[in-house]
Write an enzyme that holds these catalytic residues in place. Sequence first.
Site, PDB file in Angstrom:
ATOM      1  N   GLU A  16       8.529  89.300  11.760  1.00 60.89           N
ATOM      2  CA  GLU A  16       8.534  90.798  10.956  1.00 60.89           C
ATOM      3  C   GLU A  16       9.503  91.316  12.076  1.00 60.89           C
ATOM      4  O   GLU A  16      10.399  92.403  11.403  1.00 60.89           O
ATOM      5  CB  GLU A  16       7.075  91.871  11.002  1.00 60.89           C
ATOM      6  CG  GLU A  16       6.924  92.464  12.297  1.00 60.89           C
ATOM      7  CD  GLU A  16       5.465  93.383  12.130  1.00 60.89           C
ATOM      8  OE1 GLU A  16       5.423  94.384  11.968  1.00 60.89           O
ATOM      9  OE2 GLU A  16       4.281  92.188  11.360  1.00 60.89           O
ATOM     10  N   GLU A  37      -0.750  87.022  13.461  1.00 65.25           N
ATOM     11  CA  GLU A  37      -0.269  87.382  13.133  1.00 65.25           C
ATOM     12  C   GLU A  37       0.484  88.525  14.472  1.00 65.25           C
ATOM     13  O   GLU A  37      -0.522  89.193  15.284  1.00 65.25           O
ATOM     14  CB  GLU A  37       0.606  88.660  11.900  1.00 65.25           C
ATOM     15  CG  GLU A  37       1.564  89.078  11.881  1.00 65.25           C
ATOM     16  CD  GLU A  37       1.866  89.840  10.503  1.00 65.25           C
ATOM     17  OE1 GLU A  37       2.163  90.622  10.746  1.00 65.25           O
ATOM     18  OE2 GLU A  37       0.818  89.387   9.432  1.00 65.25           O
ATOM     19  N   HIS A  65       6.979  89.210   5.238  1.00 60.99           N
ATOM     20  CA  HIS A  65       6.805  90.199   5.619  1.00 60.99           C
ATOM     21  C   HIS A  65       7.021  90.981   4.617  1.00 60.99           C
ATOM     22  O   HIS A  65       8.070  91.633   4.533  1.00 60.99           O
ATOM     23  CB  HIS A  65       7.194  90.855   7.246  1.00 60.99           C
ATOM     24  CG  HIS A  65       6.168  92.023   7.694  1.00 60.99           C
ATOM     25  ND1 HIS A  65       7.101  93.191   7.680  1.00 60.99           N
ATOM     26  CD2 HIS A  65       5.140  92.430   8.248  1.00 60.99           C
ATOM     27  CE1 HIS A  65       6.209  94.119   8.408  1.00 60.99           C
ATOM     28  NE2 HIS A  65       5.201  93.497   8.609  1.00 60.99           N
ATOM     29  N   ASP A 118      -3.890  90.504  11.899  1.00 61.49           N
ATOM     30  CA  ASP A 118      -2.468  90.603  12.862  1.00 61.49           C
ATOM     31  C   ASP A 118      -2.545  91.703  13.958  1.00 61.49           C
ATOM     32  O   ASP A 118      -3.823  92.624  14.448  1.00 61.49           O
ATOM     33  CB  ASP A 118      -1.971  92.360  11.530  1.00 61.49           C
ATOM     34  CG  ASP A 118      -0.800  92.703  11.991  1.00 61.49           C
ATOM     35  OD1 ASP A 118      -0.077  92.196  12.841  1.00 61.49           O
ATOM     36  OD2 ASP A 118       0.440  93.263  10.893  1.00 61.49           O
ATOM     37  N   HIS A 154      -0.467  92.661  15.510  1.00 59.64           N
ATOM     38  CA  HIS A 154       0.168  94.230  15.329  1.00 59.64           C
ATOM     39  C   HIS A 154       0.686  94.167  17.038  1.00 59.64           C
ATOM     40  O   HIS A 154       1.713  95.059  17.514  1.00 59.64           O
ATOM     41  CB  HIS A 154      -0.313  95.172  15.102  1.00 59.64           C
ATOM     42  CG  HIS A 154       0.594  96.289  14.599  1.00 59.64           C
ATOM     43  ND1 HIS A 154       0.425  96.875  14.883  1.00 59.64           N
ATOM     44  CD2 HIS A 154       0.585  96.405  12.971  1.00 59.64           C
ATOM     45  CE1 HIS A 154       1.770  98.222  13.417  1.00 59.64           C
ATOM     46  NE2 HIS A 154       1.575  97.303  13.218  1.00 59.64           N
ATOM     47  N   ASP A 160      11.129  90.446   7.092  1.00 58.92           N
ATOM     48  CA  ASP A 160      10.982  90.810   5.951  1.00 58.92           C
ATOM     49  C   ASP A 160      12.313  91.171   5.476  1.00 58.92           C
ATOM     50  O   ASP A 160      13.547  91.151   6.164  1.00 58.92           O
ATOM     51  CB  ASP A 160      10.322  91.903   6.916  1.00 58.92           C
ATOM     52  CG  ASP A 160      10.754  93.350   6.235  1.00 58.92           C
ATOM     53  OD1 ASP A 160      11.103  93.282   5.325  1.00 58.92           O
ATOM     54  OD2 ASP A 160       9.715  94.098   6.460  1.00 58.92           O
TER      55      ASP A 160
END
Length: 381
Positions: free
Chosen positions: A235, A209, A284, A183, A185, A257
């Site tokens: 996400e 990700e 997610h 991830d 982020h 998500d």
Amino acid sequence: MLITSVETFLVPPRWLFCKISTDEGVVGWGEPVVEGKAHTVAAAVDELADVLIGADPARIEDLWQVMSKGGFYRGGPVLSSAISGIDQALWDIKGKALGVPVHDLLGGAVRDRVRMYGWIGGDAPAEVGEGAAERMAAGYTAVKMNAGGRMRTLESSSEINGVVDRVAAVREAIGPDRDVAIDFHGRVSPALARVLCRELAPLHPLFVEEPVVPELSAEFGRICADTSVPIATGERLYSRWDFAPVLAAGIAVAQPDLSHAGGISECRRIAAQAETHGVALAPHCPLGPIALAACLQVDLASPNALIQETSLGIHYNVGADTLDYLVDPTIFQLTDGFVDRLSKPGLGIEVDEQAVRAAADRGHRWRSPVWRHADGGFAEW
């Protein structure tokens, strides 16, 4: 059957639960939350209750349309998340009223079990390697980890090598037959994302990700074209319209998500939309048990579902964890890295309302960390 009340509960560590009650005694649970803005989402749910009280809970799509579009101003994380949790609860009610799990209402199960992955933390190769080994011992066959901490627009070779070393330690700990996802982020720039993907490719990550923040979604075409590493995102995308450009750009994994992107109703549509692009689904879910159950219901009914995130044991969960609000915590028990098909009516879980109400008395005021670079400038968390 008519809706009689809509309640919200701020529960540790950072979650918001929603309970919808009816005049026939059937209740549904959902998880509407924006992490760090739970109080704001609770206020949005309270406003949307004006649409819900006295309505037929079985008319899920009509209620979704009215909640999404009836206020003139649309979308965004707060409104979409409020609708998401309400939508989960409405599907829970309908499944319970009909005596079937939600995935049966979505066309029926296309699989008997869903593969799961857990998070690992750690700032050094030895720590992440040990964390990965612990997850394997707990029954997982896949893990996810952050690539690194604060990232500048362009990074030093030592920082890049540090990322590679940590992932290499996990790969060594889990072997070639198990998976590690990474991830980013949204912490890195498009240029640094391309560099890191090139360096990480020999370690064969399951996917990388959110390489960039959603504001830079136009960069996904160049990032995807420049690497053989599968790219995942979603996400912080809240509708099928948000997903359209990144699907066209060549991502490999869509990650809506279910507590942000319109709940079960919209995420089932996003899953089908992703399927038309040959893109896998991996919802997610660094959230609680209700959100996880909703994700699994969509996974069970979606042909392109790849793997499911769970927050069990994640570093955010201080003071409470995923199983603490369930009457039967074995419902998410792992067998060879998989959770068996949820067969009970509705979302397939029984929420421990007494535990929820006790936790809500404590509440929480969780906030995302604010990071800064060495020069004092803001850094993406």
